[in-house]
Design an enzyme around this catalytic site. Sequence first.
Site, mmCIF file in Angstrom:
data_model
loop_
_atom_site.group_PDB
_atom_site.id
_atom_site.type_symbol
_atom_site.label_atom_id
_atom_site.label_comp_id
_atom_site.label_asym_id
_atom_site.label_seq_id
_atom_site.Cartn_x
_atom_site.Cartn_y
_atom_site.Cartn_z
ATOM 1 C CG HIS A 284 -0.160 0.148 2.534
ATOM 2 N ND1 HIS A 284 0.529 -0.899 3.104
ATOM 3 C CD2 HIS A 284 0.011 1.206 3.378
ATOM 4 C CE1 HIS A 284 1.091 -0.508 4.233
ATOM 5 N NE2 HIS A 284 0.797 0.771 4.423
ATOM 6 C CG ASP B 229 1.590 5.205 4.705
ATOM 7 O OD1 ASP B 229 1.145 4.052 4.850
ATOM 8 O OD2 ASP B 229 2.695 5.569 5.169
ATOM 9 C CG HIS C 9 5.081 1.121 3.036
ATOM 10 N ND1 HIS C 9 4.547 2.260 2.454
ATOM 11 C CD2 HIS C 9 4.518 1.055 4.273
ATOM 12 C CE1 HIS C 9 3.715 2.846 3.287
ATOM 13 N NE2 HIS C 9 3.671 2.123 4.404
ATOM 14 N NE ARG D 39 2.619 6.625 9.269
ATOM 15 C CZ ARG D 39 1.583 5.811 9.163
ATOM 16 N NH1 ARG D 39 1.736 4.566 8.770
ATOM 17 N NH2 ARG D 39 0.373 6.250 9.473
#
Length: 280
Positions: A96, A98, A256, A271
């Site tokens: 995917h 983000d 990723h 993150r």
Amino acid sequence: MKIRQITPAIGAEISEVHLGEVSRDPAQFAQVKDLLLKHRVLFFRNQDITRAEHVAFARCFGELETHPVAGSDPENPGLVRIYRSDNPHSNENTYHCDGLWRPNPSMGAVLRCVECPEIGGDTIWVNMVKAYEELPEDIKRVVDKLRAKAGIEHTFGATMAPEDRAKLGRDHPPAEHPVVRTHPETGEKILYVGAFSTHFVNYSTPENVRHGLDKVPGAALLLNYLVSRAGIPEYQVRWSWKPGDIAVWDNRSTQHYACNDYYPAPRKMERAGIVGDVPY
């Protein structure tokens, strides 16, 4: 800075640099950004930085975004804690990019390893420019014109109670994006569908559909084929984490996959996601 390219397709390890200092030095940051555009994902070992420095470095790229499901650090808005210790389920072990469910998906992200298992818990990144470039030409002619919907309700919402899942869908309705987007800084063409993608919105035309078989399974099979391109090893780099590692990636040109193979060992990551533009 010392630069070690990791694979021919994607990824470089950068050493002899401290990202806290980079956040305060425009010249160093410009060098890091140039390397990011070239290699798409950068890795930094042994980064002894504070959460405030983490956020400051990410903000050099742009404003930080919040997440409707994952919680942020209360003292550092935009810093999302991705902690896995007591639940074998994961939302991250799919290919995917983000925030594809947003009208303006993330520009990129800065991910720091706080704690990780001794073995397992790797993350894979994929060069989606190559995933597009090496498509057969007849497929390119079809997908260059297509647009697709992406949503959060069927992914992050899947484990919610029905009323909570419905509210998540109302608050964040599906977003429509080109199947092939253009990188706003490099001009590259990028294959831009992934795990959040649900369906094409303009596939059923006389050019593509002769019979119902073309329309219903045909479109779904094509979308599944395009999504599966992220799984080609020649387009990938795989990173084995150590505490203090940081990865920075361009979310526009990559996808990723966080490997969920470490339960019941803990894995704690933080993150900072960076607000992106509207794809075209």
